[in-house]
Structures are given as C-alpha cells and as structure tokens.
Design an enzyme around this catalytic site. Structure first.
Site, PDB file in Angstrom:
ATOM      1  N   GLY A  10     -32.553  -6.778  15.234  1.00 52.12           N
ATOM      2  CA  GLY A  10     -31.884  -5.718  15.994  1.00 52.12           C
ATOM      3  C   GLY A  10     -32.757  -5.222  17.140  1.00 52.12           C
ATOM      4  N   GLN A  11     -32.227  -4.253  17.868  1.00 53.40           N
ATOM      5  CA  GLN A  11     -32.915  -3.715  19.048  1.00 53.40           C
ATOM      6  C   GLN A  11     -34.285  -3.121  18.676  1.00 53.40           C
ATOM      7  OE1 GLN A  11     -31.252  -1.196  22.781  1.00 53.40           O
ATOM      8  NE2 GLN A  11     -30.812  -0.276  20.828  1.00 53.40           N
ATOM      9  N   ASP A  36     -28.294  -7.513   2.417  1.00 48.07           N
ATOM     10  CA  ASP A  36     -27.274  -6.523   2.772  1.00 48.07           C
ATOM     11  C   ASP A  36     -27.684  -5.223   2.075  1.00 48.07           C
ATOM     12  OD1 ASP A  36     -25.120  -4.911   3.152  1.00 48.07           O
ATOM     13  OD2 ASP A  36     -23.630  -6.289   2.322  1.00 48.07           O
ATOM     14  N   ALA A  60     -28.033  -0.282  10.078  1.00 47.62           N
ATOM     15  CA  ALA A  60     -27.033   0.794  10.084  1.00 47.62           C
ATOM     16  C   ALA A  60     -25.726   0.270  10.620  1.00 47.62           C
ATOM     17  CB  ALA A  60     -27.503   1.948  10.964  1.00 47.62           C
ATOM     18  N   THR A 101     -30.813   9.698  12.925  1.00 50.38           N
ATOM     19  CA  THR A 101     -30.227   9.912  14.260  1.00 50.38           C
ATOM     20  C   THR A 101     -30.143  11.380  14.674  1.00 50.38           C
ATOM     21  OG1 THR A 101     -28.170   9.603  15.512  1.00 50.38           O
ATOM     22  CG2 THR A 101     -27.936   9.888  13.158  1.00 50.38           C
ATOM     23  N   ASP A 102     -30.104  11.596  15.996  1.00 53.35           N
ATOM     24  CA  ASP A 102     -29.850  12.928  16.566  1.00 53.35           C
ATOM     25  C   ASP A 102     -28.411  13.387  16.275  1.00 53.35           C
ATOM     26  OD1 ASP A 102     -29.055  10.754  18.172  1.00 53.35           O
ATOM     27  OD2 ASP A 102     -29.015  11.958  19.992  1.00 53.35           O
ATOM     28  N   TYR A 125     -20.033   8.842  11.548  1.00 52.70           N
ATOM     29  CA  TYR A 125     -21.368   8.232  11.699  1.00 52.70           C
ATOM     30  C   TYR A 125     -22.456   9.239  11.316  1.00 52.70           C
ATOM     31  CZ  TYR A 125     -25.620   6.646  14.062  1.00 52.70           C
ATOM     32  OH  TYR A 125     -26.922   6.301  14.341  1.00 52.70           O
ATOM     33  N   LYS A 129     -25.010   9.083   8.081  1.00 56.30           N
ATOM     34  CA  LYS A 129     -26.466   9.001   8.289  1.00 56.30           C
ATOM     35  C   LYS A 129     -27.157  10.179   7.592  1.00 56.30           C
ATOM     36  CE  LYS A 129     -28.584   6.417  10.672  1.00 56.30           C
ATOM     37  NZ  LYS A 129     -29.219   5.115  10.390  1.00 56.30           N
TER      38      LYS A 129
HETATM   39  N1  LIG Z   1     -28.987   2.616  19.312  1.00 56.68           N
HETATM   40  C1  LIG Z   1     -29.078   3.931  19.448  1.00 56.68           C
HETATM   41  O1  LIG Z   1     -28.879   4.470  20.545  1.00 56.68           O
HETATM   42  C2  LIG Z   1     -29.472   4.781  18.275  1.00 56.68           C
HETATM   43  C3  LIG Z   1     -29.566   6.181  18.433  1.00 56.68           C
HETATM   44  C4  LIG Z   1     -29.958   6.974  17.332  1.00 56.68           C
HETATM   45  C5  LIG Z   1     -30.251   6.357  16.123  1.00 56.68           C
HETATM   46  N2  LIG Z   1     -30.138   4.998  15.985  1.00 56.68           N
HETATM   47  C6  LIG Z   1     -30.474   4.372  14.691  1.00 56.68           C
HETATM   48  O2  LIG Z   1     -31.505   3.434  14.947  1.00 56.68           O
HETATM   49  C7  LIG Z   1     -31.414   2.336  14.036  1.00 56.68           C
HETATM   50  C8  LIG Z   1     -31.581   1.023  14.769  1.00 56.68           C
HETATM   51  O3  LIG Z   1     -30.661   0.913  15.827  1.00 56.68           O
HETATM   52  P1  LIG Z   1     -30.617  -0.382  16.770  1.00 56.68           P
HETATM   53  O4  LIG Z   1     -30.151   0.096  18.097  1.00 56.68           O
HETATM   54  O5  LIG Z   1     -31.883  -1.155  16.652  1.00 56.68           O
HETATM   55  O6  LIG Z   1     -29.418  -1.206  16.057  1.00 56.68           O
HETATM   56  P2  LIG Z   1     -28.962  -2.741  16.131  1.00 56.68           P
HETATM   57  O7  LIG Z   1     -29.519  -3.445  17.319  1.00 56.68           O
HETATM   58  O8  LIG Z   1     -27.478  -2.732  15.961  1.00 56.68           O
HETATM   59  O9  LIG Z   1     -29.654  -3.345  14.823  1.00 56.68           O
HETATM   60  C9  LIG Z   1     -29.227  -3.012  13.539  1.00 56.68           C
HETATM   61  C10 LIG Z   1     -29.653  -4.124  12.606  1.00 56.68           C
HETATM   62  O10 LIG Z   1     -29.195  -3.819  11.279  1.00 56.68           O
HETATM   63  C11 LIG Z   1     -28.520  -4.967  10.763  1.00 56.68           C
HETATM   64  N3  LIG Z   1     -27.531  -4.550   9.778  1.00 56.68           N
HETATM   65  C12 LIG Z   1     -26.333  -3.942   9.984  1.00 56.68           C
HETATM   66  N4  LIG Z   1     -25.720  -3.714   8.810  1.00 56.68           N
HETATM   67  C13 LIG Z   1     -26.548  -4.188   7.840  1.00 56.68           C
HETATM   68  C14 LIG Z   1     -26.487  -4.248   6.433  1.00 56.68           C
HETATM   69  N5  LIG Z   1     -25.408  -3.788   5.752  1.00 56.68           N
HETATM   70  N6  LIG Z   1     -27.526  -4.782   5.746  1.00 56.68           N
HETATM   71  C15 LIG Z   1     -28.594  -5.265   6.410  1.00 56.68           C
HETATM   72  N7  LIG Z   1     -28.710  -5.276   7.737  1.00 56.68           N
HETATM   73  C16 LIG Z   1     -27.692  -4.733   8.455  1.00 56.68           C
HETATM   74  C17 LIG Z   1     -27.910  -5.635  11.978  1.00 56.68           C
HETATM   75  O11 LIG Z   1     -27.579  -6.985  11.694  1.00 56.68           O
HETATM   76  P3  LIG Z   1     -26.136  -7.598  12.133  1.00 56.68           P
HETATM   77  O12 LIG Z   1     -25.945  -7.239  13.566  1.00 56.68           O
HETATM   78  O13 LIG Z   1     -26.293  -9.063  11.883  1.00 56.68           O
HETATM   79  O14 LIG Z   1     -25.133  -6.932  11.227  1.00 56.68           O
HETATM   80  C18 LIG Z   1     -29.061  -5.480  12.977  1.00 56.68           C
HETATM   81  O15 LIG Z   1     -30.031  -6.471  12.750  1.00 56.68           O
HETATM   82  C19 LIG Z   1     -30.121   2.546  13.261  1.00 56.68           C
HETATM   83  O16 LIG Z   1     -30.440   3.115  12.007  1.00 56.68           O
HETATM   84  C20 LIG Z   1     -29.333   3.568  14.070  1.00 56.68           C
HETATM   85  O17 LIG Z   1     -28.519   4.388  13.249  1.00 56.68           O
HETATM   86  C21 LIG Z   1     -29.760   4.203  17.034  1.00 56.68           C
END
Ligand SMILES: NC(=O)c1ccc[n+]([C@@H]2O[C@H](COP(=O)([O-])OP(=O)(O)OC[C@H]3O[C@@H](n4cnc5c(N)ncnc54)[C@H](OP(=O)(O)O)[C@@H]3O)[C@@H](O)[C@H]2O)c1
Length: 293
Positions: A10-11, A36, A60, A101-102, A125, A129
């Site tokens: 992921g990101q 999972d 997430a 998250t915020d 969401y 969380k």
């Molecule tokens: N992005 C934002 O702006 C933001 C803001 C505030 C908080 N956050 C939090 O930051 C965290 C990381 O965000 P990110 O932007 O890095 O997200 P991302 O790029 O969507 O990465 C999430 C990763 O989790 C995996 N995943 C999803 N469901 C899963 C499951 N049931 N079991 C195992 N793996 C799973 C995804 O794999 P697949 O894609 O293959 O399912 C992906 O590798 C999250 O907890 C999110 O709530 C994000």
C-alpha cells in the site's frame, strides 16, 4: 529487529518497508493475498510464521463512500481486523502499531485536536476506525495507535484507485486551463515517508499508547493545491470552488487538524511541516520546479 508490515504494497506500507530496511531491520511483507486481517486464522498463520518483534497494521477499508455502502465489511476489516491483531499481539508477544485516522473527529472544535479530545465520527469509515482503536487500546498490552491525515506518497494508494491528491492536481493542471478547489475543508496533508520515519523512531521506545502523527501546520485543499502549483511551476488558473459545487455524498469533517501533542510532550516528534514534505515529494517524483530547487 524483525518487523512485519501488513498492507506492505500500500501507499504507507511500501514506505514503511523501505524505512525499516534502511534501519537494518528484517522486514516481512504481508500483503492482502496472504493475510486477511478480518480472518483470525489467516492472520494467526501468517504472524506465527513471521515471528516478528513489531507488526505494523496499515490495512484498512478506507474508501469513505464504499464504507458507507458496505458497513459490515468496513467493520470486519477496520474493527474486527484490529481486534484480531490485538489478540495476536498478546498471544505471540509483538508490539502492534495500528494506523488510524483524523476522521474519528467531527470537526466542530475548529482548533487542532489533541489525543484527549472526545472523538465523534461523522461516517461509517470513522466509526469503524474508532472501533478498531478501542479494540487495540483495550486488548493489546504493547500497542501504538497513530492517527494520521491526508496521506500521499510515491506508491499508489490502493483504496483510492492508485492516485493521490497531489498527482490528481498535477494531472488536471496539464489537462485544463482552470481548476476550482474547495477552501472549506481544513486538514494536514502528510507525506507517507515522514510517517514511516516517525514509526521507525517510535519502534525504539516503549511509550505505548495513542498518538497523533501528522505533518506540522494545516491548510485547506485549495491552499494545498496552490502550493502544489507554486512548487511545481504548473501554469493553471486556480480559484475557490463554491460551497455546493462538489457536494459530498457522505459527511466528512470540515476541520480535522491534529496536534502531535503527545509526541511533542515525550520529545518524539520528528514530523516536518506539510510544505517541507510536499517539496521533498515533488522533488522525488521529478516535478519540483527549477526555480524552487
Ligand atoms: N490515505 C489517506 O489519506 C489516509 C488518511 C488517514 C488515515 N489513513 C489510514 O492509513 C492507513 C494506510 O493507508 P494507505 O493510504 O497506505 O492505504 P492503501 O494504499 O489503500 O493500502 C492499504 C493496504 O491494506 C491492504 N488491505 C486492505 N484490506 C485488507 C485486509 N482485509 N487484510 C489485509 N490487508 C488489507 C491493501 O491491499 P489490497 O489493496 O490488495 O486490498 C493495501 O495493501 C489506513 O489504515 C488508513 O485508514 C489513510
């Protein structure tokens, strides 16, 4: 130190793997196809094999509209998934880092939120969380919960179709002469590389608990876009969108700035300003204007 990263492709997950490898740690990358979080047995199997000292959960379901449409699935991943990992952190004796998250706040405070402020999520969401946070807080003996905000990084955000706000603005600036962006939603955009560095430094201390961990300062999406265009030299006319121009299907906080008050109190805060993070990101993707360098 052996570190397992859940959501490693992921990101944030990708930058975490790099940051821990750079620190000389052994890194076990756990992607969704092998673990999972919502499935206790799958998580147990992978984490038993990983034999990690530290596990970071970035997994997430965080597409806000999809969570609203499928609340049970969102709760299974964001709530029960966190509970599963919290139980396993005790059983297998690892330190659990859990990313939150915020969006646990409603935005009514209109001043930076600290860790002791009462959460009040506005959507599915945020609620799921927050449930995940409570499971981790009440179950895992050794845990860090980090609330982050407005993430962007060089690796695609998998939940948001592989893009992020910065890349979207840069793409639209090439396609259009004029752009309109909202000015009434205030947050702190944060570069994932900076959060990864923050987590690595926290993995070396034992001050477990709940932390806000975003870049310093805040801006609206409009100001963020203006800074992206200033630093990249993009030539596009930017103006403020009207209040009802982009109506959101799901309510979101209008103000979700987090203060890293606990990190600061413990002298652990290594987060730079959001402008600094943005400049380094643009430089990394080769879009920083020559005049800014
Ligand atoms: N992005 C934002 O702006 C933001 C803001 C505030 C908080 N956050 C939090 O930051 C965290 C990381 O965000 P990110 O932007 O890095 O997200 P991302 O790029 O969507 O990465 C999430 C990763 O989790 C995996 N995943 C999803 N469901 C899963 C499951 N049931 N079991 C195992 N793996 C799973 C995804 O794999 P697949 O894609 O293959 O399912 C992906 O590798 C999250 O907890 C999110 O709530 C994000």
């Amino acid at each position: 130190m052996r570190v397992a990263v859940i959501g490693a492709n992921g990101q944030l997950g990708c930058d975490l793997c790099t940051a821990f490898l750079d620190r000389g740690c052994e890194v076990i990358q756990l992607n969704h196809d092998i673990l999972d979080v919502a499935d206790f047995d799958s998580a147990k199997r992978s984490l038993q094999q990983a034999k990690a000292d530290v596990v970071v959960n970035t997994a997430a379901m965080h597409n806000v509209d999809a969570c609203e449409r499928e609340p049970a699935r969102a709760f299974a991943v964001n709530g029960i998934g966190a509970r599963n990992l919290a139980i396993l952190s005790n059983d297998l004796d690892f330190v659990l880092f859990h990313i939150s998250t915020d969006y646990v706040f409603d935005g009514a405070k209109r001043a930076p939120y600290v860790e002791t402020d009462c959460p009040r999520p506005l959507n599915v969401y945020g609620n799921t969380k927050l449930a995940g946070e409570y499971f981790v807080q009440t179950i895992a003996k050794k845990h860090f919960i980090l609330r982050v905000s407005g993430l962007y990084g060089t690796n695609p955000c998998r939940a948001k179709g592989g893009s992020n706000f910065v890349n979207l603005m840069l793409k639209l600036a090439k396609e259009r002469d004029e752009l309109r962006v909202v000015d009434d939603e205030v947050l702190t955009p944060t570069y994932t590389e900076d959060i990864a560095r923050q987590i690595v430094s926290m993995s070396e201390v034992k001050d477990y608990g709940l932390y806000h961990a975003t870049a310093q300062g805040s801006c609206s999406w409009y100001r963020f876009a203006a800074k992206i265009f200033e630093l990249s030299g993009a030539k596009v006319k930017l103006s403020i969108a009207g209040p009802n121009e982009f109506p959101a299907k799901v309510p979101r906080p209008k103000y979700s700035v987090l203060e890293n008050s606990k990190l600061k109190a413990l002298n652990l805060d290594v987060m730079p300003t959001w402008e600094d993070g943005l400049e380094r990101y643009l430089k990394k993707i080769g879009t920083l204007s020559e005049t800014t360098r």
